[in-house]
Design a protein around this motif. Sequence first.
Motif, mmCIF file in Angstrom:
data_model
loop_
_atom_site.group_PDB
_atom_site.id
_atom_site.type_symbol
_atom_site.label_atom_id
_atom_site.label_comp_id
_atom_site.label_asym_id
_atom_site.label_seq_id
_atom_site.Cartn_x
_atom_site.Cartn_y
_atom_site.Cartn_z
ATOM 1 N N CYS A 178 0.819 -1.216 0.000
ATOM 2 C CA CYS A 178 0.000 0.000 0.000
ATOM 3 C C CYS A 178 0.852 1.265 0.000
ATOM 4 N N SER A 183 -2.328 7.861 -1.769
ATOM 5 C CA SER A 183 -3.550 7.748 -0.989
ATOM 6 C C SER A 183 -4.051 9.133 -0.624
ATOM 7 N N LEU A 184 -5.315 9.395 -0.932
ATOM 8 C CA LEU A 184 -5.914 10.673 -0.571
ATOM 9 C C LEU A 184 -5.921 10.856 0.941
ATOM 10 N N ALA A 185 -6.122 9.784 1.673
ATOM 11 C CA ALA A 185 -6.126 9.864 3.136
ATOM 12 C C ALA A 185 -4.755 10.298 3.657
ATOM 13 N N ASN A 186 -3.692 9.779 3.054
ATOM 14 C CA ASN A 186 -2.347 10.166 3.482
ATOM 15 C C ASN A 186 -2.065 11.629 3.162
ATOM 16 N N ASN A 188 -4.374 14.009 2.866
ATOM 17 C CA ASN A 188 -5.209 14.798 3.774
ATOM 18 C C ASN A 188 -4.603 14.872 5.168
ATOM 19 N N ALA A 189 -3.879 13.833 5.561
ATOM 20 C CA ALA A 189 -3.233 13.842 6.871
ATOM 21 C C ALA A 189 -1.884 14.547 6.832
ATOM 22 N N ARG A 257 4.358 11.110 5.732
ATOM 23 C CA ARG A 257 2.984 10.621 5.554
ATOM 24 C C ARG A 257 2.558 10.714 4.093
ATOM 25 N N HIS A 262 4.636 6.205 8.308
ATOM 26 C CA HIS A 262 4.279 6.780 9.599
ATOM 27 C C HIS A 262 5.537 6.872 10.451
ATOM 28 N N SER A 463 -8.098 16.468 15.836
ATOM 29 C CA SER A 463 -8.669 15.480 14.927
ATOM 30 C C SER A 463 -8.242 15.782 13.502
ATOM 31 N N SER A 464 -8.395 14.815 12.622
ATOM 32 C CA SER A 464 -8.044 15.009 11.211
ATOM 33 C C SER A 464 -8.841 16.152 10.600
ATOM 34 N N ARG A 465 -10.106 16.280 10.989
ATOM 35 C CA ARG A 465 -10.949 17.347 10.445
ATOM 36 C C ARG A 465 -10.435 18.710 10.898
#
Length: 496
Positions: A178, A183-186, A188-189, A257, A262, A463-465
Amino acid sequence: MLFNSFEFICVFLPLTLAGFFLLGWRQLPRLAVAWLILASLFYYAWWSLWQIGVLAASVFGNYFLARRVGLGEHRKAWLVFGIVANVSALLFFKYANPAYGHVDRWLDLGWNWHHVIMPLGLSFYTFQQVAYLVDAYRTRESERSFLNYCLFVTFFPQLIIGPIVHHREMLPQFADDCVFRPSLANFNAGLPIFFLGLFKKVAIADPIGRYIDPAFAASAAGDSLTLFEAWAAALGYTFQLYFDFSGYADMSIGIARLFGIHLPHNFDSPYQSRSMAELWRRWHMTLMRFMRDYIYIPLGGSRRGPARQQVNLLITMILCGLWHGDGAGWTFFVFGLLHGIVLVGNNLWSRWREVNGIALGRWWDDGVARVLTFLTWCFGLVLFRASTVGSATDIWKGMFGFNGAALPDQVLAFLPFLHGWVEPLRQMPNLAKGTVLGLTEFATLMLLSAVLAFFCRNLHQLSSRQRVLLLMPTFAFAIQGALFAGVPAQFLYFQF
């Protein structure tokens, strides 16, 4: 090539990400790892090409040693040899110049000694590989893939200033398919963490540094700082180092990230600590983990009684101070010694309270203890920044008022009640450019720093948000500072 430079943000990082994920998308993971290693070596060579030789020798040598320590015969002998070789190289580059200088002066030999330059990041990647050798000995295992091991050491987000990572935290990630897919999540973080770290560096740490550097330079030149100058310099450096180092830690984690890696948390709001022991656990967390696991515990830790525990703690902190030092003076030795004494006192105080069942209440834990911890750290950091112990002593004298007190006459015009004991000056050249506007800007930065350091949650508590919501304003401020503030300032921990 600094993280806060145009060439890194706009050229190096996008190209490295594109090449890595393109090779991963073509299902060529080994080539993707090799690409990232080459990019990391290019990043390191940007500073100085000759230092690549030191890094390469360290990587090849420790990979070979780890194979012998983990799987070969005479494992303990190889381990001892590896530790001695790594520590000797570190001591040579850190302390060869002052050692030869002292011998030359004492014996009047007239040596024409060429100055030894400390390779960038040597302290960090040396400790990382010493920990790897010890773990290989304990587990009877070592990494078979040289590419993975090379990336473990040279991965550019953590190569220069850490964090000091364990192989068990990094190597398994390189085996995960992976990692090689974007990754969009990575993103975004990672992006909010990177830009918030960049904001700390260019919007807070660097401006504070420009205001206080003249004060420390004046002290090094023999000038005595008055009460307000000394306190402003000490407090300014305390916040500058905080946001400079935590900014780098955030950027490092954010960049890693983006690649799907990580990195361990390395900075946990240390100025919100209630004791010096807690502050050290939350400051440069991976370094203190190394000092605990590979120095303090092998010395005996707390297993051999309270008296031996305090000796072990004192030795560990002295070595921590020497690790930060460059051999040019005694400041870092005294820094480590003083902090060792403070931590011993902290342990004895905690033990005494526990034995006698004394609970001082929230007024102590949330008020007095935090203030005393911060002031103790502030006084100690004077040694961290001053060029000599004598210069640090003079700044301490100024902080206690022995050098008098002075303020610009424009400031005294607004504070007439100070006229009785404060000397009026037309300017204060050693601080904040000597102008009322400069002092106002400096005070604003200090107030912002105090609010963020003492009362706000850190990135890992958000938080991520919440991090994403902070992305755009910090992106705007950070990019403006990084791209239009002239030559980017180096990170303070680069000297170690």
